[in-house]
Design a protein around this motif. Sequence first.
Motif, PDB file in Angstrom:
ATOM      1  N   GLY A 151     -28.487 -14.752 -17.961  1.00 21.84           N
ATOM      2  CA  GLY A 151     -27.863 -15.801 -17.163  1.00 21.84           C
ATOM      3  C   GLY A 151     -27.084 -15.249 -15.986  1.00 21.84           C
ATOM      4  N   GLU A 152     -26.470 -14.075 -16.177  1.00 20.10           N
ATOM      5  CA  GLU A 152     -25.717 -13.446 -15.092  1.00 20.10           C
ATOM      6  C   GLU A 152     -26.652 -12.893 -14.022  1.00 20.10           C
ATOM      7  OE1 GLU A 152     -21.794 -11.898 -17.569  1.00 20.10           O
ATOM      8  OE2 GLU A 152     -23.621 -10.693 -17.598  1.00 20.10           O
ATOM      9  N   VAL A 153     -27.825 -12.397 -14.436  1.00 22.06           N
ATOM     10  CA  VAL A 153     -28.812 -11.943 -13.449  1.00 22.06           C
ATOM     11  C   VAL A 153     -29.199 -13.106 -12.543  1.00 22.06           C
ATOM     12  CG1 VAL A 153     -31.128 -11.010 -13.106  1.00 22.06           C
ATOM     13  CG2 VAL A 153     -29.694 -10.124 -14.950  1.00 22.06           C
ATOM     14  N   GLU A 154     -29.448 -14.260 -13.139  1.00 19.52           N
ATOM     15  CA  GLU A 154     -29.818 -15.433 -12.355  1.00 19.52           C
ATOM     16  C   GLU A 154     -28.674 -15.861 -11.434  1.00 19.52           C
ATOM     17  OE1 GLU A 154     -30.934 -18.216 -15.346  1.00 19.52           O
ATOM     18  OE2 GLU A 154     -32.810 -17.183 -15.844  1.00 19.52           O
ATOM     19  N   ALA A 155     -27.437 -15.809 -11.938  1.00 14.99           N
ATOM     20  CA  ALA A 155     -26.288 -16.163 -11.102  1.00 14.99           C
ATOM     21  C   ALA A 155     -26.120 -15.181  -9.946  1.00 14.99           C
ATOM     22  CB  ALA A 155     -25.019 -16.189 -11.956  1.00 14.99           C
ATOM     23  N   LEU A 156     -26.335 -13.899 -10.214  1.00 17.44           N
ATOM     24  CA  LEU A 156     -26.250 -12.886  -9.164  1.00 17.44           C
ATOM     25  C   LEU A 156     -27.275 -13.146  -8.070  1.00 17.44           C
ATOM     26  CD1 LEU A 156     -25.513 -10.080  -7.933  1.00 17.44           C
ATOM     27  CD2 LEU A 156     -27.123  -9.079  -9.566  1.00 17.44           C
ATOM     28  N   LEU A 157     -28.523 -13.393  -8.464  1.00 17.35           N
ATOM     29  CA  LEU A 157     -29.578 -13.617  -7.481  1.00 17.35           C
ATOM     30  C   LEU A 157     -29.314 -14.892  -6.687  1.00 17.35           C
ATOM     31  CD1 LEU A 157     -32.696 -12.625  -9.626  1.00 17.35           C
ATOM     32  CD2 LEU A 157     -31.539 -11.263  -7.873  1.00 17.35           C
ATOM     33  N   THR A 358     -12.487  -8.186  -4.794  1.00 17.43           N
ATOM     34  CA  THR A 358     -11.476  -8.417  -5.820  1.00 17.43           C
ATOM     35  C   THR A 358     -12.074  -9.234  -6.957  1.00 17.43           C
ATOM     36  OG1 THR A 358      -9.778  -8.435  -4.096  1.00 17.43           O
ATOM     37  CG2 THR A 358      -9.160  -9.306  -6.241  1.00 17.43           C
ATOM     38  N   LEU A 359     -12.014  -8.670  -8.166  1.00 20.46           N
ATOM     39  CA  LEU A 359     -12.645  -9.299  -9.330  1.00 20.46           C
ATOM     40  C   LEU A 359     -11.621  -9.576 -10.425  1.00 20.46           C
ATOM     41  CD1 LEU A 359     -15.830  -7.020  -9.633  1.00 20.46           C
ATOM     42  CD2 LEU A 359     -15.581  -9.149  -8.351  1.00 20.46           C
ATOM     43  N   TYR A 360     -11.650 -10.795 -10.928  1.00 16.12           N
ATOM     44  CA  TYR A 360     -10.833 -11.216 -12.064  1.00 16.12           C
ATOM     45  C   TYR A 360     -11.483 -12.475 -12.622  1.00 16.12           C
ATOM     46  CZ  TYR A 360      -9.096 -14.109  -8.245  1.00 16.12           C
ATOM     47  OH  TYR A 360      -9.025 -14.954  -7.166  1.00 16.12           O
ATOM     48  N   GLY A 361     -11.009 -12.997 -13.728  1.00 16.44           N
ATOM     49  CA  GLY A 361     -11.590 -14.199 -14.298  1.00 16.44           C
ATOM     50  C   GLY A 361     -11.561 -15.353 -13.315  1.00 16.44           C
ATOM     51  N   GLY A 362     -12.726 -15.898 -12.959  1.00 21.19           N
ATOM     52  CA  GLY A 362     -12.801 -16.992 -12.006  1.00 21.19           C
ATOM     53  C   GLY A 362     -12.819 -16.559 -10.553  1.00 21.19           C
ATOM     54  N   SER A 363     -12.939 -15.264 -10.290  1.00 23.94           N
ATOM     55  CA  SER A 363     -12.940 -14.774  -8.908  1.00 23.94           C
ATOM     56  C   SER A 363     -14.143 -15.295  -8.138  1.00 23.94           C
ATOM     57  CB  SER A 363     -12.956 -13.241  -8.894  1.00 23.94           C
ATOM     58  OG  SER A 363     -13.225 -12.750  -7.593  1.00 23.94           O
ATOM     59  N   PRO A 364     -13.955 -15.775  -6.894  1.00 24.35           N
ATOM     60  CA  PRO A 364     -15.099 -16.235  -6.085  1.00 24.35           C
ATOM     61  C   PRO A 364     -15.961 -15.081  -5.583  1.00 24.35           C
ATOM     62  CG  PRO A 364     -13.063 -16.343  -4.809  1.00 24.35           C
ATOM     63  CD  PRO A 364     -12.667 -15.996  -6.215  1.00 24.35           C
ATOM     64  N   GLU A 365     -15.485 -13.844  -5.744  1.00 21.28           N
ATOM     65  CA  GLU A 365     -16.231 -12.673  -5.257  1.00 21.28           C
ATOM     66  C   GLU A 365     -16.971 -11.957  -6.381  1.00 21.28           C
ATOM     67  OE1 GLU A 365     -13.320 -11.528  -1.499  1.00 21.28           O
ATOM     68  OE2 GLU A 365     -13.162 -10.364  -3.348  1.00 21.28           O
ATOM     69  N   ARG A 366     -17.247 -12.666  -7.463  1.00 16.78           N
ATOM     70  CA  ARG A 366     -17.756 -12.030  -8.673  1.00 16.78           C
ATOM     71  C   ARG A 366     -19.016 -11.207  -8.440  1.00 16.78           C
ATOM     72  NH1 ARG A 366     -19.766 -15.074 -14.163  1.00 16.78           N
ATOM     73  NH2 ARG A 366     -20.672 -16.473 -12.622  1.00 16.78           N
ATOM     74  N   ILE A 372     -14.975  -0.632  -1.921  1.00 16.26           N
ATOM     75  CA  ILE A 372     -13.790  -0.601  -2.783  1.00 16.26           C
ATOM     76  C   ILE A 372     -13.815  -1.845  -3.661  1.00 16.26           C
ATOM     77  CG2 ILE A 372     -11.270  -0.599  -2.892  1.00 16.26           C
ATOM     78  CD1 ILE A 372     -11.221   0.664  -0.132  1.00 16.26           C
ATOM     79  N   THR A 373     -13.768  -1.648  -4.955  1.00 21.53           N
ATOM     80  CA  THR A 373     -13.708  -2.767  -5.892  1.00 21.53           C
ATOM     81  C   THR A 373     -12.374  -2.714  -6.617  1.00 21.53           C
ATOM     82  OG1 THR A 373     -16.105  -2.790  -6.222  1.00 21.53           O
ATOM     83  CG2 THR A 373     -14.760  -3.854  -7.915  1.00 21.53           C
ATOM     84  N   LEU A 374     -11.668  -3.822  -6.598  1.00 11.05           N
ATOM     85  CA  LEU A 374     -10.388  -3.965  -7.296  1.00 11.05           C
ATOM     86  C   LEU A 374     -10.591  -5.005  -8.380  1.00 11.05           C
ATOM     87  CD1 LEU A 374      -7.301  -3.487  -7.490  1.00 11.05           C
ATOM     88  CD2 LEU A 374      -7.018  -5.192  -5.697  1.00 11.05           C
ATOM     89  N   ALA A 375     -10.350  -4.632  -9.640  1.00 12.71           N
ATOM     90  CA  ALA A 375     -10.734  -5.521 -10.735  1.00 12.71           C
ATOM     91  C   ALA A 375      -9.777  -5.419 -11.911  1.00 12.71           C
ATOM     92  CB  ALA A 375     -12.152  -5.175 -11.206  1.00 12.71           C
ATOM     93  N   GLN A 379     -13.354  -7.062 -16.281  1.00  9.99           N
ATOM     94  CA  GLN A 379     -14.505  -7.206 -15.395  1.00  9.99           C
ATOM     95  C   GLN A 379     -15.401  -5.976 -15.407  1.00  9.99           C
ATOM     96  OE1 GLN A 379     -15.195 -10.172 -13.874  1.00  9.99           O
ATOM     97  NE2 GLN A 379     -13.427 -10.863 -15.054  1.00  9.99           N
ATOM     98  N   LEU A 380     -14.911  -4.854 -15.918  1.00  9.92           N
ATOM     99  CA  LEU A 380     -15.708  -3.631 -15.940  1.00  9.92           C
ATOM    100  C   LEU A 380     -16.869  -3.735 -16.924  1.00  9.92           C
ATOM    101  CD1 LEU A 380     -12.949  -0.855 -15.813  1.00  9.92           C
ATOM    102  CD2 LEU A 380     -13.848  -2.316 -14.002  1.00  9.92           C
ATOM    103  N   LEU A 381     -16.846  -4.733 -17.804  1.00  3.83           N
ATOM    104  CA  LEU A 381     -17.929  -4.912 -18.757  1.00  3.83           C
ATOM    105  C   LEU A 381     -19.258  -5.205 -18.059  1.00  3.83           C
ATOM    106  CD1 LEU A 381     -16.031  -7.081 -21.397  1.00  3.83           C
ATOM    107  CD2 LEU A 381     -16.881  -4.765 -21.745  1.00  3.83           C
ATOM    108  N   ARG A 382     -19.213  -5.652 -16.811  1.00  2.00           N
ATOM    109  CA  ARG A 382     -20.444  -5.993 -16.090  1.00  2.00           C
ATOM    110  C   ARG A 382     -20.979  -4.824 -15.251  1.00  2.00           C
ATOM    111  NH1 ARG A 382     -17.688 -11.339 -15.164  1.00  2.00           N
ATOM    112  NH2 ARG A 382     -18.735 -12.788 -16.566  1.00  2.00           N
ATOM    113  N   PHE A 383     -20.362  -3.644 -15.373  1.00  2.00           N
ATOM    114  CA  PHE A 383     -20.808  -2.496 -14.583  1.00  2.00           C
ATOM    115  C   PHE A 383     -21.272  -1.368 -15.485  1.00  2.00           C
ATOM    116  CE2 PHE A 383     -17.813  -4.668 -11.761  1.00  2.00           C
ATOM    117  CZ  PHE A 383     -18.563  -4.749 -10.598  1.00  2.00           C
ATOM    118  N   ARG A 384     -22.251  -0.598 -15.007  1.00  2.00           N
ATOM    119  CA  ARG A 384     -22.704   0.626 -15.672  1.00  2.00           C
ATOM    120  C   ARG A 384     -23.053   1.651 -14.606  1.00  2.00           C
ATOM    121  NH1 ARG A 384     -21.309  -1.712 -19.496  1.00  2.00           N
ATOM    122  NH2 ARG A 384     -22.171  -1.840 -21.595  1.00  2.00           N
TER     123      ARG A 384
END
Length: 633
Positions: A151-157, A358-366, A372-375, A379-384
């Motif tokens: 679902g997140e892949v679809e939201a990203l695209l 800037t990333l946090y719960g509900g961030s419009p920049e998700r 530079i990423t500030l989180a 939110q780090l759970l979505r990165f590898r």
Amino acid sequence: MQIAIYAIREAEKWNCYLSLDVRVDLQWWYGRMGRVNERAGAPLVVLLSYRVPLGWAVEIQARFQPIPDMDRWERSDWQRYMYQALSPLLLQEPESSRSKWTALLQEIQLLDGTYLSSLIEKGAVIEGWDALVQQAELLIECMAGRALLAGEVEALLGEVAVSTGDWRAAAQLGVLLGRLRLEAGLAQPAPRDGPGWLRRRAMALRCRRCGSEAKSRTACAACGSAACAYCEACLAMGRSRACALLLHGTAGSAVRGTAGGSPTAALGRWGLSAAQSAAAGAALRFLAEPPAGGSAGAAARFLIWAVTGAGKTEMIFPLLQSILDADGRVLVAAPRRDVVLELAPRLSKAFPQETVVTLYGGSPERWKRGSITLATTHQLLRFRGAFDLVVIDEIDAFPYHNDPMLDYAAKGACKPGGKYIYLSATPPTPLQREAAAGRLPHAKVPARFHGHPLPVPQKLKMFAVSRCLQEKKLSPLLVRSLSASLRRGAQVFLFVSRIKHIDPILELLRKAIANMPIEGTSSIDPERAGKVMSFRNREIRLLVTTTILERGVTVPKSDVFILDADSELFDEAALIQMAGRAGRSKDDPAGRVVFAAPQWTRCQSSAVRQIKAMNRIAGKGGYLRQVQEGMGK
């Protein structure tokens, strides 16, 4: 979800693959890609199932072992093999539903190169292979450094407005190209020593996104299982199930810092103090070092142990610049949303040419990507493998401290061979031990930016708060001390150990100290933000609060009183952080700190000892103004 699984003999060896779209695999192996040279009379591909639950498919693939006679196996042999593979999984299902899964054995097909021709005749192939390759490249680019559920892949695209057609087909091609990786949201970890199904079955399922053990099961409409496991630990980030697709982008090797670490350069460019520059210089040299054990080694760590009010944020600016100059990506992670929102404008001002996300719960920049990423740490759970440098601020603070899930997320966010910078005024004990033993490179910043020593807490012996409330009377010594602070014009933090003490303490204070604006706040106070702002603006002079304000709040000319300083809820780190609210301003560097309690505890002693130790180190290093001025006389 359900997925296809097949076995294939390539390079004289049998392997097992999962497929989001088996048409892509067949065209990859038998079509224009020309991957397999068919050997006459021997099946090259065995389609084991079109629709097995993803979690089961991952288990079957993990247990797959080539057998010498597989080249001569008939369909019945593969059916027996699959039945053995499915048996331990079927035992988790209700007996009434097992028959529908054993029906999967009838789907097994032995394929050869002529099968593709039959698919072409039926129109069941993907037309426009070149277009699919383009779509896969777009998806690979979007997924770089990320680990997302379907679902997140679809939201990203959707957010980046990139059309990849059927993204699952594009993802499968990315997997075959080795540039994407798919796995189930939950899986058993690989055994550390020795093979064996029994060992694997004895191990609990773990979430591949957050690393937590998953024990909950429920019926699942997505895969049809009556006992599909899911993870409760990271549920707020979207449900990670045993049948949920978790798609990974590939991780490149990390870049090294460009600077060799000149304290003079750091001081000149960023306006750092001598103590800040010395620590920044040591960290810059660390960033410029090659990774231990080669680029594929684990990320190296460096601790900046800086006293409260030392200016940790400014110290990381030259470190970020070092990686950015090498075309790297940096992450600054903070434990709470309010800290992230406070840091965002400071980073944007310091790096006006860079894109700060800037990333946090509900961030419009998700789904945005920046240099530079500030989180927040969740939110780090979505990165590898996304970042060359990961800076973790307040590593000792809730919720990061003692949360294995967030530690797992932070470790996964860094590229192979990347670097970590930990920031803390009160590092957790294990890190302090590592630093003392020389296993963790570090730099101490023992002085605040204004060059004055840290206020040393004073003792004030008084009854416990509970007794004061029972007798409805405050200690006269406490009242006199609070009044003295208010007369000198200080803003007073009055910390208590329990939320339930705030209101009755307020009532007693207002009677004892008349005509003074006094308020209280806590984590459950809906007006907390407004009261803190009023406190900053001196509209409130004394604020009764809990450890919710032990860090992240700077109020010029403030004194700190900690009631029940002997409470088991106040450890050494909490006492130091609360004490750190005083003396932060250059206009009032000698603010007062009072530990008020009926007894003196080891935590209080340790807190005072650490504060005095930092002052001694600062004096010896020449970082204190009075020491420097005294030496010049």
